[in-house]
Design a protein around this motif. Structure first.
Motif, PDB file in Angstrom:
ATOM      1  N   VAL A   1     -40.872  27.034  12.395  1.00  0.00           N
ATOM      2  CA  VAL A   1     -41.882  28.093  12.506  1.00  0.00           C
ATOM      3  C   VAL A   1     -43.300  27.545  12.498  1.00  0.00           C
ATOM      4  O   VAL A   1     -44.247  28.301  12.728  1.00  0.00           O
ATOM      5  N   ASP A   2     -43.480  26.231  12.265  1.00  0.00           N
ATOM      6  CA  ASP A   2     -44.816  25.636  12.223  1.00  0.00           C
ATOM      7  C   ASP A   2     -45.244  25.262  13.639  1.00  0.00           C
ATOM      8  O   ASP A   2     -44.952  24.167  14.122  1.00  0.00           O
ATOM      9  N   SER A   3     -45.977  26.139  14.274  1.00  0.00           N
ATOM     10  CA  SER A   3     -46.378  25.909  15.665  1.00  0.00           C
ATOM     11  C   SER A   3     -47.407  24.798  15.806  1.00  0.00           C
ATOM     12  O   SER A   3     -47.612  24.277  16.908  1.00  0.00           O
ATOM     13  N   GLY A   4     -48.079  24.424  14.726  1.00  0.00           N
ATOM     14  CA  GLY A   4     -49.092  23.381  14.834  1.00  0.00           C
ATOM     15  C   GLY A   4     -48.583  21.996  14.509  1.00  0.00           C
ATOM     16  O   GLY A   4     -49.362  21.062  14.386  1.00  0.00           O
ATOM     17  N   SER A   5     -47.277  21.849  14.370  1.00  0.00           N
ATOM     18  CA  SER A   5     -46.731  20.553  13.997  1.00  0.00           C
ATOM     19  C   SER A   5     -46.768  19.572  15.159  1.00  0.00           C
ATOM     20  O   SER A   5     -46.928  19.944  16.314  1.00  0.00           O
ATOM     21  N   VAL A   6     -46.588  18.312  14.842  1.00  0.00           N
ATOM     22  CA  VAL A   6     -46.596  17.267  15.864  1.00  0.00           C
ATOM     23  C   VAL A   6     -45.428  17.422  16.836  1.00  0.00           C
ATOM     24  O   VAL A   6     -45.500  17.007  17.986  1.00  0.00           O
ATOM     25  N   LEU A   7     -44.362  18.075  16.397  1.00  0.00           N
ATOM     26  CA  LEU A   7     -43.220  18.281  17.290  1.00  0.00           C
ATOM     27  C   LEU A   7     -43.597  19.205  18.447  1.00  0.00           C
ATOM     28  O   LEU A   7     -43.213  18.975  19.590  1.00  0.00           O
ATOM     29  N   THR A   8     -44.365  20.258  18.136  1.00  0.00           N
ATOM     30  CA  THR A   8     -44.829  21.153  19.185  1.00  0.00           C
ATOM     31  C   THR A   8     -45.770  20.422  20.119  1.00  0.00           C
ATOM     32  O   THR A   8     -45.747  20.603  21.336  1.00  0.00           O
ATOM     33  N   PHE A   9     -46.601  19.569  19.526  1.00  0.00           N
ATOM     34  CA  PHE A   9     -47.536  18.775  20.331  1.00  0.00           C
ATOM     35  C   PHE A   9     -46.796  17.913  21.350  1.00  0.00           C
ATOM     36  O   PHE A   9     -47.107  17.904  22.541  1.00  0.00           O
ATOM     37  N   LEU A  10     -45.778  17.204  20.907  1.00  0.00           N
ATOM     38  CA  LEU A  10     -45.029  16.343  21.813  1.00  0.00           C
ATOM     39  C   LEU A  10     -44.289  17.158  22.868  1.00  0.00           C
ATOM     40  O   LEU A  10     -44.161  16.744  24.014  1.00  0.00           O
ATOM     41  N   GLY A  11     -43.818  18.344  22.485  1.00  0.00           N
ATOM     42  CA  GLY A  11     -43.060  19.154  23.411  1.00  0.00           C
ATOM     43  C   GLY A  11     -43.885  19.715  24.559  1.00  0.00           C
ATOM     44  O   GLY A  11     -43.351  20.041  25.603  1.00  0.00           O
ATOM     45  N   LYS A  12     -45.208  19.841  24.382  1.00  0.00           N
ATOM     46  CA  LYS A  12     -46.053  20.423  25.422  1.00  0.00           C
ATOM     47  C   LYS A  12     -46.649  19.390  26.360  1.00  0.00           C
ATOM     48  O   LYS A  12     -47.394  19.739  27.262  1.00  0.00           O
ATOM     49  N   ILE A  13     -46.358  18.112  26.151  1.00  0.00           N
ATOM     50  CA  ILE A  13     -46.842  17.070  27.058  1.00  0.00           C
ATOM     51  C   ILE A  13     -45.893  16.981  28.244  1.00  0.00           C
ATOM     52  O   ILE A  13     -44.672  16.885  28.080  1.00  0.00           O
TER      53      ILE A  13
ATOM     54  N   SER B   1     -55.299  18.634  16.300  1.00  0.00           N
ATOM     55  CA  SER B   1     -54.432  18.909  15.152  1.00  0.00           C
ATOM     56  C   SER B   1     -53.685  17.659  14.718  1.00  0.00           C
ATOM     57  O   SER B   1     -53.594  17.355  13.524  1.00  0.00           O
ATOM     58  N   THR B   2     -53.159  16.903  15.702  1.00  0.00           N
ATOM     59  CA  THR B   2     -52.414  15.678  15.386  1.00  0.00           C
ATOM     60  C   THR B   2     -53.312  14.625  14.756  1.00  0.00           C
ATOM     61  O   THR B   2     -52.947  14.005  13.749  1.00  0.00           O
ATOM     62  N   MET B   3     -54.505  14.426  15.331  1.00  0.00           N
ATOM     63  CA  MET B   3     -55.413  13.398  14.812  1.00  0.00           C
ATOM     64  C   MET B   3     -55.925  13.748  13.421  1.00  0.00           C
ATOM     65  O   MET B   3     -56.092  12.872  12.571  1.00  0.00           O
ATOM     66  N   SER B   4     -56.131  15.034  13.174  1.00  0.00           N
ATOM     67  CA  SER B   4     -56.589  15.454  11.847  1.00  0.00           C
ATOM     68  C   SER B   4     -55.481  15.305  10.814  1.00  0.00           C
ATOM     69  O   SER B   4     -55.726  14.890   9.672  1.00  0.00           O
ATOM     70  N   THR B   5     -54.261  15.616  11.217  1.00  0.00           N
ATOM     71  CA  THR B   5     -53.131  15.546  10.282  1.00  0.00           C
ATOM     72  C   THR B   5     -52.786  14.108   9.923  1.00  0.00           C
ATOM     73  O   THR B   5     -52.581  13.783   8.747  1.00  0.00           O
ATOM     74  N   PHE B   6     -52.719  13.232  10.935  1.00  0.00           N
ATOM     75  CA  PHE B   6     -52.278  11.855  10.714  1.00  0.00           C
ATOM     76  C   PHE B   6     -53.436  10.864  10.557  1.00  0.00           C
ATOM     77  O   PHE B   6     -53.194   9.666  10.423  1.00  0.00           O
ATOM     78  N   LYS B   7     -54.673  11.376  10.575  1.00  0.00           N
ATOM     79  CA  LYS B   7     -55.853  10.509  10.419  1.00  0.00           C
ATOM     80  C   LYS B   7     -55.807   9.360  11.433  1.00  0.00           C
ATOM     81  O   LYS B   7     -55.918   8.189  11.080  1.00  0.00           O
ATOM     82  N   CYS B   8     -55.638   9.715  12.694  1.00  0.00           N
ATOM     83  CA  CYS B   8     -55.531   8.720  13.751  1.00  0.00           C
ATOM     84  C   CYS B   8     -56.451   9.085  14.905  1.00  0.00           C
ATOM     85  O   CYS B   8     -57.073  10.161  14.903  1.00  0.00           O
ATOM     86  N   CYS B   9     -56.518   8.200  15.905  1.00  0.00           N
ATOM     87  CA  CYS B   9     -57.368   8.434  17.069  1.00  0.00           C
ATOM     88  C   CYS B   9     -56.599   8.043  18.329  1.00  0.00           C
ATOM     89  O   CYS B   9     -56.370   6.848  18.574  1.00  0.00           O
TER      90      CYS B   9
END
Length: 224
Positions: free
Chosen positions: A34-46, A148-156
């Protein structure tokens, strides 16, 4: 009789813990779905992601299945021990035996096919970098998911900040990087010193592969 009662109690206690753990994993699996902002959703939309990624995208269903399985095992163990039901205990034994075989096989697979994981990440990386260069800054979905991904994982970026130099964002913001790419996100980012998503995730996998195998084998030993 005293020894039998002790074993009965231990059976109940261990399976009670398994039941609670299963309920917790089941809750996490539902949360992931149910977490639409997760990294899994991010990967799925690429676009053009490798087919192998579908296994990662189904991790929520996997956690739900594992949670349900553990709840069933815990229930059978607890009730079978307290009611002294041969049918429940036999079913409990069969399920645990199958899990034991799967754990040993899984530990071997993790060690043998570890290089394939890196190859999969490289395929994902090619499409992820392409999405940054083509859509970050002018596509709201891609921009939001990357933020969202960069903020969550502190990455660039996926590998490093250089991927943004060809992005619409970089060109439209006076050759600057997204704020998440600098140690001080409150100021204009011109150097991009933060590491990428892949190095962080791969380091995590690399550091924990052996530990995961050890835990799996110890759990298998406990099941025996």
């Amino acid at each position: 009789m005293g020894c039998f009662q002790f074993l009965k109690f231990m059976m109940f206690a261990f399976n009670g813990i398994i039941f609670l753990a299963g309920a917790a994993i089941l809750g996490v699996g539902i949360w992931v779905k149910v977490d639409s902002g997760s990294v899994l959703t991010f990967l799925g939309k690429i676009d053009n992601m490798p087919a192998e990624l579908s296994q990662v995208l189904n991790v929520g269903y996997l956690l739900i299945a594992i949670g349900i399985l553990l709840v069933v095992i815990g229930f059978l163990g607890c009730c079978g021990a307290m009611r002294e039901s041969k049918c429940m205990l036999l079913l409990f034994f069969i399920i645990v035996l199958l899990i034991f075989i799967a754990e040993v096989a899984g530990a071997v697979v993790i060690l043998v096919f570890r290089p394939l994981a890196e190859e999969l990440f490289n395929k994902i990386g090619q499409e992820a970098v392409k999405s940054i260069k083509q859509g970050y800054g002018n596509n709201t979905d891609i921009t939001g998911l990357w933020n969202s991904t960069m903020s969550t994982f502190k990455c660039c970026g996926f590998y490093n900040s250089s991927e943004f130099k060809e992005s619409p964002y970089y060109k439209n913001h006076n050759n600057t990087f997204p704020p998440q790419c600098c140690l001080n996100p409150g100021r204009t980012c011109t150097d991009g010193t933060i590491t990428g998503f892949f190095p962080k995730i791969w380091k995590l996998i690399d550091n924990n592969t052996t530990a995961i195998v050890r835990v799996a084998l110890r759990i298998a030993a406990l099941e025996v």
